[in-house]
Design a protein around this motif. Structure first.
Motif, PDB file in Angstrom:
ATOM      1  N   LEU A 145      38.560 -40.419   1.039  1.00  0.00           N
ATOM      2  CA  LEU A 145      39.296 -39.207   1.396  1.00  0.00           C
ATOM      3  C   LEU A 145      39.246 -38.220   0.239  1.00  0.00           C
ATOM      4  N   ASP A 146      38.966 -36.970   0.519  1.00  0.00           N
ATOM      5  CA  ASP A 146      39.021 -35.911  -0.490  1.00  0.00           C
ATOM      6  C   ASP A 146      40.474 -35.450  -0.602  1.00  0.00           C
ATOM      7  N   ASP A 147      41.123 -35.789  -1.710  1.00  0.00           N
ATOM      8  CA  ASP A 147      42.543 -35.457  -1.863  1.00  0.00           C
ATOM      9  C   ASP A 147      42.774 -34.339  -2.879  1.00  0.00           C
ATOM     10  N   ASN A 148      41.724 -33.576  -3.199  1.00  0.00           N
ATOM     11  CA  ASN A 148      41.866 -32.489  -4.160  1.00  0.00           C
ATOM     12  C   ASN A 148      42.663 -31.327  -3.578  1.00  0.00           C
ATOM     13  N   ASN A 149      43.443 -30.683  -4.413  1.00  0.00           N
ATOM     14  CA  ASN A 149      44.214 -29.498  -4.046  1.00  0.00           C
ATOM     15  C   ASN A 149      43.393 -28.265  -4.435  1.00  0.00           C
ATOM     16  N   TYR A 150      42.739 -27.654  -3.465  1.00  0.00           N
ATOM     17  CA  TYR A 150      41.802 -26.570  -3.743  1.00  0.00           C
ATOM     18  C   TYR A 150      42.484 -25.226  -4.014  1.00  0.00           C
ATOM     19  N   GLU A 151      43.801 -25.230  -4.036  1.00  0.00           N
ATOM     20  CA  GLU A 151      44.552 -24.038  -4.428  1.00  0.00           C
ATOM     21  C   GLU A 151      45.098 -24.154  -5.844  1.00  0.00           C
ATOM     22  N   ALA A 152      44.967 -25.297  -6.457  1.00  0.00           N
ATOM     23  CA  ALA A 152      45.627 -25.556  -7.742  1.00  0.00           C
ATOM     24  C   ALA A 152      45.145 -24.611  -8.840  1.00  0.00           C
ATOM     25  N   TYR A 153      43.843 -24.309  -8.868  1.00  0.00           N
ATOM     26  CA  TYR A 153      43.285 -23.512  -9.970  1.00  0.00           C
ATOM     27  C   TYR A 153      43.935 -22.136 -10.086  1.00  0.00           C
ATOM     28  N   LYS A 154      44.523 -21.638  -8.986  1.00  0.00           N
ATOM     29  CA  LYS A 154      45.121 -20.303  -9.006  1.00  0.00           C
ATOM     30  C   LYS A 154      46.332 -20.231  -9.931  1.00  0.00           C
ATOM     31  N   LEU A 155      46.942 -21.371 -10.199  1.00  0.00           N
ATOM     32  CA  LEU A 155      48.112 -21.400 -11.072  1.00  0.00           C
ATOM     33  C   LEU A 155      47.755 -21.645 -12.529  1.00  0.00           C
ATOM     34  N   THR A 184      48.920 -31.223  -8.586  1.00  0.00           N
ATOM     35  CA  THR A 184      48.865 -32.605  -8.122  1.00  0.00           C
ATOM     36  C   THR A 184      47.962 -32.684  -6.900  1.00  0.00           C
ATOM     37  N   SER A 185      47.555 -33.900  -6.581  1.00  0.00           N
ATOM     38  CA  SER A 185      46.681 -34.117  -5.430  1.00  0.00           C
ATOM     39  C   SER A 185      47.523 -34.461  -4.206  1.00  0.00           C
ATOM     40  N   PHE A 186      46.849 -34.784  -3.114  1.00  0.00           N
ATOM     41  CA  PHE A 186      47.545 -35.031  -1.854  1.00  0.00           C
ATOM     42  C   PHE A 186      47.813 -36.510  -1.573  1.00  0.00           C
ATOM     43  N   ARG A 187      47.433 -37.358  -2.496  1.00  0.00           N
ATOM     44  CA  ARG A 187      47.793 -38.769  -2.333  1.00  0.00           C
ATOM     45  C   ARG A 187      47.756 -39.451  -3.696  1.00  0.00           C
ATOM     46  N   ASN A 188      48.286 -40.653  -3.723  1.00  0.00           N
ATOM     47  CA  ASN A 188      48.352 -41.412  -4.961  1.00  0.00           C
ATOM     48  C   ASN A 188      47.133 -42.315  -5.122  1.00  0.00           C
ATOM     49  N   THR A 189      47.020 -42.863  -6.306  1.00  0.00           N
ATOM     50  CA  THR A 189      45.983 -43.864  -6.540  1.00  0.00           C
ATOM     51  C   THR A 189      46.184 -45.021  -5.577  1.00  0.00           C
ATOM     52  N   GLN A 190      45.110 -45.477  -4.955  1.00  0.00           N
ATOM     53  CA  GLN A 190      45.223 -46.594  -4.024  1.00  0.00           C
ATOM     54  C   GLN A 190      45.239 -47.927  -4.785  1.00  0.00           C
ATOM     55  N   ALA A 191      45.832 -48.933  -4.158  1.00  0.00           N
ATOM     56  CA  ALA A 191      46.157 -50.179  -4.859  1.00  0.00           C
ATOM     57  C   ALA A 191      45.191 -51.303  -4.521  1.00  0.00           C
ATOM     58  N   ASN A 233      43.754 -47.738   9.303  1.00  0.00           N
ATOM     59  CA  ASN A 233      42.567 -47.265   8.596  1.00  0.00           C
ATOM     60  C   ASN A 233      42.304 -48.006   7.291  1.00  0.00           C
ATOM     61  N   GLY A 234      43.170 -48.941   6.939  1.00  0.00           N
ATOM     62  CA  GLY A 234      42.988 -49.679   5.699  1.00  0.00           C
ATOM     63  C   GLY A 234      41.810 -50.641   5.767  1.00  0.00           C
ATOM     64  N   LYS A 270      38.787 -41.792  -6.982  1.00  0.00           N
ATOM     65  CA  LYS A 270      39.788 -40.736  -7.192  1.00  0.00           C
ATOM     66  C   LYS A 270      39.637 -40.161  -8.595  1.00  0.00           C
ATOM     67  N   THR A 271      39.517 -38.845  -8.683  1.00  0.00           N
ATOM     68  CA  THR A 271      39.432 -38.166  -9.975  1.00  0.00           C
ATOM     69  C   THR A 271      40.547 -37.150 -10.167  1.00  0.00           C
ATOM     70  N   SER A 272      41.248 -36.842  -9.094  1.00  0.00           N
ATOM     71  CA  SER A 272      42.331 -35.859  -9.149  1.00  0.00           C
ATOM     72  C   SER A 272      43.599 -36.505  -9.699  1.00  0.00           C
ATOM     73  N   PRO A 273      44.568 -35.683 -10.126  1.00  0.00           N
ATOM     74  CA  PRO A 273      45.825 -36.267 -10.633  1.00  0.00           C
ATOM     75  C   PRO A 273      46.593 -36.926  -9.501  1.00  0.00           C
ATOM     76  N   TYR A 274      47.391 -37.927  -9.841  1.00  0.00           N
ATOM     77  CA  TYR A 274      48.134 -38.594  -8.779  1.00  0.00           C
ATOM     78  C   TYR A 274      49.329 -37.758  -8.349  1.00  0.00           C
ATOM     79  N   ASN A 275      49.857 -38.076  -7.181  1.00  0.00           N
ATOM     80  CA  ASN A 275      50.871 -37.242  -6.553  1.00  0.00           C
ATOM     81  C   ASN A 275      52.265 -37.763  -6.877  1.00  0.00           C
ATOM     82  N   ILE A 276      52.682 -37.590  -8.129  1.00  0.00           N
ATOM     83  CA  ILE A 276      54.042 -37.943  -8.533  1.00  0.00           C
ATOM     84  C   ILE A 276      54.591 -36.774  -9.339  1.00  0.00           C
TER      85      ILE A 276
END
Length: 746
Positions: free
Chosen positions: A51-61, A86-93, A200-201, A418-424
């Motif tokens: 899943l692509d969980d990158n926030n493509y609006e983040a760079y604007k800030l 932050t991204s749209f999901r956390n690191t998977q376990a 989906n797991g 996953k390369t994006s920051p986690y969602n916490i």
């Protein structure tokens, strides 16, 4: 010698079981005589999906965050970043594959012993019950690809048991027409903040078949039962639906399990055991370490750990832990497997701490610091395979969060790349660090220096280049120099002018050190390969404008881009000292920065550092790097003492769960005491403790594709250096000089 971890008691819990594995499949063996428990794992079993969980609006800030940081308002910058960067999901376990139970109904037993033989990668259990001597051998083979449990007794018709399985994920069990026991299951779609199942797991399957001489095998009440056999073996195969980090998980689990099972029979069982042991020994026996001439084989580990808790670390325990680190690397990271995660390949929790995935601001890198020097270069392969995955995903993250070219990776990653920051939200001290790609790329050049494999370097050079392309775009000018912003020193914090605890600033020492390290590596790679001189000119221009490391008013290395009031002098991370070790940019050629780094290290230690196992062994490796064996040994002793009661010697420190990084980092500390090298020189015993009066280490690797053997006593040091087919020998009078003996122009 010192190859066996031996105890007279079965494991009371998972934390005390013995680990076995072949890189892909792992197991923890309890060794219980009544109801044996074997906890199973498979390296591709994770929650979630591609899943692509990158926030493509983040760079604007990003401009606003930078403005606040550079105008002295980091706390306000963090409040924006914590919510929006932050991204749209956390690191998977990473998930457990389940538990297998073998009910033998053997109550009180005599003459019990349980041994992890690291030289064969087998767990051996023996005991006497009701007048019969029983033996159990358990291993997971690299050649066989399965887990095998071999059962024997010295009296006929004595092998009887009932087999069943369960798991903490969704699962079902059944037996088939051939009396195979089958467990089918599926992982959750997500694990944090709560378990979610949407179908989906990743799916998985475990199949066990019983091979027996004599007796009767049948299914009863959902279990598989064997009665009155003369001997037996249980063969266990596992598979998951995982295909790769970008595909829908749909690999055929049953077909893949049966391919493995069907090649094992009663006729070839011993043949596979021998092949599995041979494959393991080929790696394990490359290196041997002996200190003060003693062997702990046959000495109960409980006794050694009791002494360590009281501050008396037996020399034999140092060697045993050294062997265990190499053993764990071989059994959790082999060609074709996934990179060793936070727990290698061993985990029993549905919601493991830190997801038991990849923490890339120290732990993933530490796992592989010693692969090359310990003559296990092949074990690096899964790490470099993983780099290819995060390289592709990291391009999207660089664009989404920073509108930059190249690629980057945050501090937490997983099997899905996953390369994006986690969602916490509220996690700037963890999430706002983007330098994992740069750090991991330094492993490419390091591996090349040891192996001189030009084809490897050519293959991975674009990944190094891409990491620096991101840096080139990410740097901004501040006070006449180029700086990273926002920047953190992983997980550490300082106080701002209002007394708020903050993590975000600019140009942390770690950022600057990592950039200089990879830049130097990339320039050297270009020279070796004869390519990309235009990009080399850009790198040199960038370096000429890059912020320098600074010294604060106390004489220590500045952890951040300016002197700031630190919140925790004993902080577990030693990130600002990366340039000293495992990096190379801080050395005696720049005495002012070198002395500042030494003072920083001293203050961390004296302030009560080593708060975690990996921190303790990193501090030990750093101490060895500055020729301080006393502190190195004390830090190691502090770590070992905290593991009292862990009779498998895994890095488990209450209240923390198992983290494998310290077991691997310990290798780095010890090898840094014994050997260091560069292209032109080899230094032996640079930080040898005075208490290690005699010893021998063979098979270590030096840069330049050389093997080094060292033997020492109080009178003499003898060295063999093997380069291809040539061998050179050297001898030195042992004056116990802390900086060792350097051999140049070999």
């Amino acid at each position: 010698m010192n190859d066996c971890i031996y105890t007279k008691t079965p494991a009371a819990c998972w934390n005390d079981a013995f680990p076995i594995g072949n890189g892909k499949m792992g197991a923890m063996v309890y060794g219980k005589p009544d109801t044996e428990i074997i906890a199973l794992n498979e390296d591709t079993l994770y929650t979630g999906c591609a899943l692509d969980d990158n926030n493509y609006e983040a760079y604007k800030l990003l401009p606003k965050i930078r403005e606040l940081v550079l105008s002295g308002k980091p706390y306000e910058a963090e409040k924006i970043a914590d919510v929006n960067m932050t991204s749209f999901r956390n690191t998977q376990a990473y998930q457990p594959m389940g538990n297998m139970y073998l009910d033998f109904s053997h109550g009180n037993v005599d003459e019990y012993s349980r041994t992890l033989d690291m030289s064969t990668a087998c767990v051996n259990v023996s005991y006497r019950f009701d007048g019969v001597n029983y033996k159990r051998c358990v291993w997971v083979g690299a050649e066989s690809g399965v887990l095998i449990i071999k059962l024997s007794a010295d009296k006929s018709k004595s092998i009887s048991f009932s087999l069943k399985m369960d798991n903490v994920t969704q699962y079902s069990v059944k037996t088939d027409s051939e009396s195979n026991y089958i467990m089918l299951g599926q992982c959750p779609d997500d694990h944090y903040p709560e378990i979610v199942y949407n179908g989906n797991g990743t799916k998985y399957e475990v199949v066990a078949k019983v091979i027996h001489n004599g007796g009767e095998l049948f299914a009863k009440s959902g279990n598989l039962v064997l009665n009155n056999a003369d001997s037996a073996a249980i063969v266990v195969a596992s598979a998951t639906s995982f295909v790769d980090a970008i595909s829908k998980a749909d690999a055929p689990t049953h077909e893949n399990c049966m391919k493995k099972l069907n090649k094992i029979s009663e006729d070839n069982l011993e043949e596979y055991l021998n092949a599995d042991i041979k494959a393991h020994k080929e790696l394990y026996h490359r290196v041997k370490l002996q200190i003060n001439g003693n062997s702990a084989d046959g000495v109960e580990v409980n006794s050694l750990m009791a002494d360590a808790k009281s501050g008396r670390v037996d020399d034999r325990l140092y060697c045993m832990l050294f062997n265990l680190g190499r053993y764990l690397l071989i059994t959790s990271s082999r060609k074709g497997s996934k990179a060793a995660n936070l727990q290698g390949i061993w985990n029993d929790a549905l919601q493991p701490k830190w997801a038991s995935a990849y923490t890339a601001n120290i732990n993933l890198e530490m796992n592989y610091w010693s692969a090359d020097i310990c003559n296990l270069s092949e074990c690096n392969a899964p790490l470099f395979d993983y780099l290819k995955i995060i390289y592709e995903n990291g391009k999207r993250t660089a664009k989404a969060f920073f509108n930059c070219k190249g690629w980057c990776c945050g501090h937490n990653a997983d099997i899905w790349g996953k390369t994006s920051p986690y969602n916490i939200p509220g996690g700037s001290q963890w999430g706002l660090w983007w330098m994992a790609g740069v750090w991991l790329c330094t492993h490419i050049w390091e591996h090349y220096e040891y192996t001189k494999d030009t084809e490897f370097l050519k293959e991975y050079y674009p990944i190094m280049r891409g990491a620096l392309e991101f840096i080139e775009d990410y740097l901004i000018e501040h006070n006449g120099v180029l700086v990273t912003c926002p920047s953190t020193s992983p997980e550490n914090t300082y106080f701002d002018e209002e007394g708020n605890a903050c993590a975000v600033t600019y140009a942390s020492a770690m950022d600057i050190s990592l950039i200089r390290e990879l830049s130097n590596d990339t320039l050297k790679a270009q020279k070796v390969l004869g390519i990309d001189s235009g990009f080399g000119e850009r790198i040199n221009k960038m370096l000429s404008c890059l912020a320098e490391l600074k010294i604060d008013s106390t004489g220590r290395l500045c952890e951040w881009g300016e002197e700031l009031p630190e919140r925790e002098k004993s902080h577990r991370h030693l990130s600002h000292l990366f340039g000293l070790y495992p990096g190379h940019i801080i050395d005696e050629a720049n005495p002012a920065i070198y002395e500042a780094a030494k003072k920083s290290l001293k203050v961390r230690w004296e302030s009560g550092g080593c708060g975690t196992g990996w921190s303790a062994v990193w501090l030990a490796a750093l101490s060895a790097q500055v020729y301080d064996p006393d502190t190195a040994l004390a830090a190691i002793g502090k770590w070992i003492a905290r593991m009292d009661g862990n009779y498998n010697l895994l890095n488990i420190e209450n209240p923390y769960p198992f983290q494998i990084d310290a077991n691997f980092g310990y290798l780095a500390a010890v090898t840094n005491m014994l050997l260091r090298s560069d292209e032109d020189s080899i230094t032996v015993l640079p930080a040898i403790p005075k208490s290690w009066k005699t010893g021998e280490v063979s098979g270590l690797r030096a840069k330049g594709n050389r093997t080094v053997n060292i033997a020492w006593n109080e009178d003499e040091i003898r060295v063999e250096i093997i380069n291809k087919d040539a061998k050179k020998e050297f001898a030195f009078a042992n004056m116990q000089k802390n900086k060792g003996y350097t051999i140049r122009n070999i």
